[in-house]
Design an enzyme around this catalytic site. Structure first.
Site, mmCIF file in Angstrom:
data_model
loop_
_atom_site.group_PDB
_atom_site.id
_atom_site.type_symbol
_atom_site.label_atom_id
_atom_site.label_comp_id
_atom_site.label_asym_id
_atom_site.label_seq_id
_atom_site.Cartn_x
_atom_site.Cartn_y
_atom_site.Cartn_z
ATOM 1 N N GLY A 36 -114.486 57.477 4.843
ATOM 2 C CA GLY A 36 -113.415 56.323 4.660
ATOM 3 C C GLY A 36 -113.218 55.831 6.329
ATOM 4 N N ARG A 94 -91.435 41.831 9.483
ATOM 5 C CA ARG A 94 -89.989 41.774 8.992
ATOM 6 C C ARG A 94 -89.274 42.809 9.132
ATOM 7 N NH1 ARG A 94 -91.494 40.221 3.130
ATOM 8 N NH2 ARG A 94 -93.663 41.308 3.855
ATOM 9 N N GLN A 95 -89.898 44.143 9.629
ATOM 10 C CA GLN A 95 -89.246 45.097 10.036
ATOM 11 C C GLN A 95 -88.993 45.199 11.383
ATOM 12 O OE1 GLN A 95 -88.085 47.812 7.955
ATOM 13 N NE2 GLN A 95 -87.044 49.040 9.470
ATOM 14 N N LYS A 189 -78.184 34.704 1.258
ATOM 15 C CA LYS A 189 -78.994 35.902 0.458
ATOM 16 C C LYS A 189 -78.484 37.213 0.960
ATOM 17 C CE LYS A 189 -83.606 36.795 1.554
ATOM 18 N NZ LYS A 189 -84.930 36.842 1.712
ATOM 19 N N ASP A 216 -89.851 28.663 3.847
ATOM 20 C CA ASP A 216 -89.563 29.997 4.217
ATOM 21 C C ASP A 216 -90.994 30.488 5.053
ATOM 22 O OD1 ASP A 216 -88.157 32.223 4.304
ATOM 23 O OD2 ASP A 216 -88.134 32.791 2.372
ATOM 24 N N SER A 220 -93.487 37.175 -0.383
ATOM 25 C CA SER A 220 -94.285 38.249 -0.485
ATOM 26 C C SER A 220 -94.059 38.734 -2.240
ATOM 27 C CB SER A 220 -93.332 39.386 -0.096
ATOM 28 O OG SER A 220 -94.013 40.770 -0.131
ATOM 29 N N THR A 221 -93.058 39.349 -2.666
ATOM 30 C CA THR A 221 -92.762 39.207 -4.005
ATOM 31 C C THR A 221 -92.418 38.190 -4.887
ATOM 32 O OG1 THR A 221 -90.456 39.666 -4.029
ATOM 33 C CG2 THR A 221 -92.038 41.852 -3.780
ATOM 34 N N THR A 224 -87.297 36.094 -3.619
ATOM 35 C CA THR A 224 -86.407 35.195 -2.925
ATOM 36 C C THR A 224 -86.385 33.752 -3.179
ATOM 37 O OG1 THR A 224 -86.531 36.470 -0.809
ATOM 38 C CG2 THR A 224 -86.022 34.286 -0.594
HETATM 39 C C1 R5P Z 1 -86.878 37.490 4.491
HETATM 40 O O1 R5P Z 1 -85.787 37.358 5.053
HETATM 41 C C2 R5P Z 1 -88.112 36.624 4.557
HETATM 42 O O2 R5P Z 1 -87.950 35.402 5.389
HETATM 43 C C3 R5P Z 1 -88.510 36.316 3.215
HETATM 44 O O3 R5P Z 1 -87.604 35.272 2.504
HETATM 45 C C4 R5P Z 1 -88.867 37.492 2.123
HETATM 46 O O4 R5P Z 1 -89.327 38.291 2.910
HETATM 47 C C5 R5P Z 1 -89.696 36.944 1.209
HETATM 48 O O5 R5P Z 1 -89.832 38.139 0.384
HETATM 49 P P1 R5P Z 1 -89.867 38.142 -1.146
HETATM 50 O O6 R5P Z 1 -90.822 37.121 -1.737
HETATM 51 O O7 R5P Z 1 -90.386 39.638 -1.656
HETATM 52 O O8 R5P Z 1 -88.359 37.901 -1.875
#
Ligand code: R5P
Length: 293
Positions: A36, A94-95, A189, A216, A220-221, A224
């Site tokens: 690995g 983002r962290q 938000k 934006d 991700s998911t 938002t």
């Molecule tokens: C958060 O503040 C970022 O700007 C994005 O809005 C967020 O990370 C998007 O994540 P997801 O698609 O999971 O909502």
């Protein structure tokens, strides 16, 4: 002359960047040992030279990061003094703070590690918070590819309203609205720091059949954008377009967005291409910067 070195996590944009810059492209060899562990080898032609490494820190992010560290080690070990990293997608951005006691500032750890391993300059696309670049030791530039994305948006709608889905997207929305010569609004938000669940609200006036473009940094998911789209539709938006720098689109994000009513997603090519997304090449916005940085 600088040498361009393509990591294995950027192959969909290395060739186009190399031809825009008029530079020959060298490629990293990568393989995985049976246990690995990762193996990389850098071509001899770039050793000891000033190198621009192209590596997007895409999922699986930790593998992309480790490969980058091994590349940097191979270069510095062989006499390279200047390593410019072009990381179209910078993971962990983002962290950017400890939301709960005991959490790390992950982007700080990452950027300090990159400096430690010999990366001297950094260019990235639309980092979540540009202020985070302070953790990188050398010069660092964040490029928001407004010009490239806007040139595609011009084709889609006349007189749209630009929408920032949260406060963090406000400056981005302002830039797009200036480019497209239209106005912008911001939604509110809230995110539960324990569950990650989000809720959006707004004091939207009636959009009276106007198109909306949500801007934006990342999908991700899709949570938002899906919530924002539902709000905009409810307020009378005709079509809702979305433009982002990083279309990560994990698990069923695309499906979630379609069912919420998103018309089309226009994304920068910072991540490997997926179906049903309109990609915009943003390498034109960094070619001069990378040459002379
Ligand atoms: C958060 O503040 C970022 O700007 C994005 O809005 C967020 O990370 C998007 O994540 P997801 O698609 O999971 O909502």
């Amino acid at each position: 002359m600088k040498k361009l070195l393509c990591g294995t996590r950027a192959d969909w944009l290395c060739e186009v960047l190399a031809s825009r810059m008029g530079l020959p492209l060298y490629k990293v060899t990568h393989k995985q040992f049976p246990d690995g562990e990762s193996y990389v080898r850098v071509p001899e032609e770039v050793l000891g030279e000033d190198v621009i490494v192209i590596q997007s820190l895409i999922p699986p992010q930790n593998d992309s990061i480790l490969e980058l560290i091994l590349i940097a080690e191979a270069l510095t070990e062989n006499g390279t003094k200047e390593i410019t990293l072009f990381a179209p997608y910078l993971a962990y951005s983002r962290q950017d703070k400890a939301f709960l006691k005991g959490e790390p500032i992950s982007i700080k750890a990452l950027l300090q590690a990159l400096s430690f391993f010999g990366i001297t300059k950094l260019v990235t696309i639309d980092i979540h918070k540009p202020e985070s670049l302070i953790y990188f030791k050398g010069p660092a530039k964040n490029v928001i590819p407004v010009s490239s994305l806007a040139s595609e948006l011009f084709k889609l709608s006349d007189n749209p309203i630009i929408v920032a889905p949260d406060k963090g997207a406000l400056e981005r929305a302002r830039m797009f609205s200036e480019k497209l010569n239209t106005e912008y609004i911001q939604l509110e938000k809230k995110r539960d720091v324990h569950t990650g669940e989000i809720s959006l609200s707004s004091t939207l006036k009636n959009l009276n059949g106007r198109d909306a473009i949500i801007v934006d940094d990342i999908i991700s998911t899709g949570g938002t954008i899906a919530e924002a789209t539902k709000l905009l539709k409810k307020a009378g938006a005709r079509k809702v377009f979305v433009t982002v720098s990083h279309a990560l689109l994990v698990s069923n994000a695309l499906e979630k967005l379609r069912t919420s009513g998103v018309e089309e997603i226009i994304a920068a090519n910072t991540l490997p291409p997926k179906h049903n997304i309109r990609y915009v090449d943003i390498t034109g916005e960094v070619k001069e910067l990378l040459k002379h940085f």
